[in-house]
Design an enzyme around this catalytic site. Sequence first.
Site, PDB file in Angstrom:
ATOM      1  N   ASP A 162       0.780  -1.241   0.000  1.00 50.94           N
ATOM      2  CA  ASP A 162       0.000   0.000   0.000  1.00 50.94           C
ATOM      3  C   ASP A 162       0.814   1.296   0.000  1.00 50.94           C
ATOM      4  O   ASP A 162       0.650   2.136  -0.861  1.00 50.94           O
ATOM      5  CB  ASP A 162      -0.939   0.028   1.201  1.00 50.94           C
ATOM      6  CG  ASP A 162      -1.927  -1.135   1.221  1.00 50.94           C
ATOM      7  OD1 ASP A 162      -1.730  -2.103   0.452  1.00 50.94           O
ATOM      8  OD2 ASP A 162      -2.892  -1.084   1.996  1.00 50.94           O
ATOM      9  N   GLU A 386       1.047  -9.232  11.776  1.00 54.06           N
ATOM     10  CA  GLU A 386       0.915  -8.921  10.349  1.00 54.06           C
ATOM     11  C   GLU A 386       2.304  -8.638   9.752  1.00 54.06           C
ATOM     12  O   GLU A 386       2.639  -9.092   8.668  1.00 54.06           O
ATOM     13  CB  GLU A 386       0.004  -7.698  10.183  1.00 54.06           C
ATOM     14  CG  GLU A 386      -0.296  -7.342   8.746  1.00 54.06           C
ATOM     15  CD  GLU A 386      -1.255  -6.161   8.618  1.00 54.06           C
ATOM     16  OE1 GLU A 386      -1.621  -5.552   9.643  1.00 54.06           O
ATOM     17  OE2 GLU A 386      -1.644  -5.847   7.477  1.00 54.06           O
TER      18      GLU A 386
HETATM   19  C1  DGY Z   1      -6.494  -1.825   3.403  1.00 50.92           C
HETATM   20  O1  DGY Z   1      -7.695  -1.589   3.509  1.00 50.92           O
HETATM   21  O2  DGY Z   1      -5.637  -1.271   4.092  1.00 50.92           O
HETATM   22  C2  DGY Z   1      -6.016  -2.872   2.495  1.00 50.92           C
HETATM   23  O3  DGY Z   1      -4.639  -2.948   2.462  1.00 50.92           O
HETATM   24  C3  DGY Z   1      -6.595  -2.740   1.121  1.00 50.92           C
HETATM   25  O4  DGY Z   1      -6.304  -3.919   0.460  1.00 50.92           O
END
Ligand code: DGY
Length: 415
Positions: A162, A386
């Site tokens: 992200d 995570e």
């Molecule tokens: C989030 O919502 O942070 C996810 O990474 C999108 O896939």
Amino acid sequence: MNQHTNPDREARSILIANDRGGYTIPTEGLYPYQWNWDSAIAALGFAQFDLDRAWTEIETLFTGQWDDGMVPHILFHQQDEGYFPGPDVWGCNGPIPSSGIIQPPIAATMTRKIWEQDTAFGDARMKALFPKLLAWHRWIMKWRLDEFGAVCTTHPWEAGRDNAPDWDNSMARMDASDVGEYQRRDTSHVNSEDRPTKFDYDRYIKLVQIGRKAGWDQQELLTLNPFRVADPTMTFTTLRAARDLLVISEQLGLDAEGLSADIEKLETGAHSLWNEELGSFDARDAHTGEMADSVSNASYLCWYAGIESDKMLERLKTTLATVPYPVPSYDPEMPKFDARRYWRGPTWAFMNMMIGFGLQDLGHTEQADQLRQKTGDLISGFGFAEYFDPKTGSPAGGKAFTWTAAVWLHWAGRA
Ligand code: DGY
């Protein structure tokens, strides 16, 4: 450090607890739906104790496949108010409410591993899935290639990384001043220091709005979408998927026309991501041609894609020797390194596993073993987070995480 005394049992319980019947959520609260590449990794974890359930994970993912072959990055099987942006924001019309983008196509590769493990029923299930995997691959070849044959991401969420520094320049050029009001949910589940900034989040949402306005029409989005970046994650995983699909088709006598040509094209694309000045595989903005100057953990997926690189191997050896808990998602020597902020520094166990698969396949056994050992120490020492701070090992983001548990069962916990 909190020693986890029975990580095998803990890992299985996490998979079982996150199982929602046919699909697995990444973690309770923060990610309450089925995510595409998370599921492919989850399936590998299930394969260690329940092969039938492993197949089901992938089969459920493909129930969300669109008519044109696209497989969404999130399937919203059941409405959950704790997540934003949900199905009403994406406005998609697939067979299951979903997002309108994909994620790195690792399903073919992980399904091949399950098939090779399942000598009893594997062939029949693989034959049923193969045309779907191939249709998705063809969709990517049609809509995501740049002029050099590298594969582009059209949203930072699509590459799965992200807030990676890879996207910073492309994001900075975007105007999101008219994004409007919205309520983030991620920071109500986990520490906001571990998550993307508001600057980034505004642009994530703006890109969803642009896609929705275009009715997710890929032809239109080629010109309308301001964000299009050729990157190592998409390129290396697509190349690897093509190689795996070819092997499966040859062994099962299935028609897979065009795959050899795709592999050639993707190999050229992969090499085009080499940034000589940086000395690493790197991302490139498809609109401007500018390289991102980012050494990420995705840069080390070259071997996973069957691409050899002495320079990346040297770099990896240094990383293994100097970073206490490798492989960091961004080089700690580089200026934007942030040890806890998601994809700007932290170590991700599933990325390590994919890097490890590649190293093993290309005969770099020593590095593959070291990485597996270090990932095992990280998980048994700090739990099923995570992601992790690469300098201290400290856990970050969501807890009781599906793919970290799966990585333990399939790879890191198998000394
Ligand atoms: C989030 O919502 O942070 C996810 O990474 C999108 O896939």
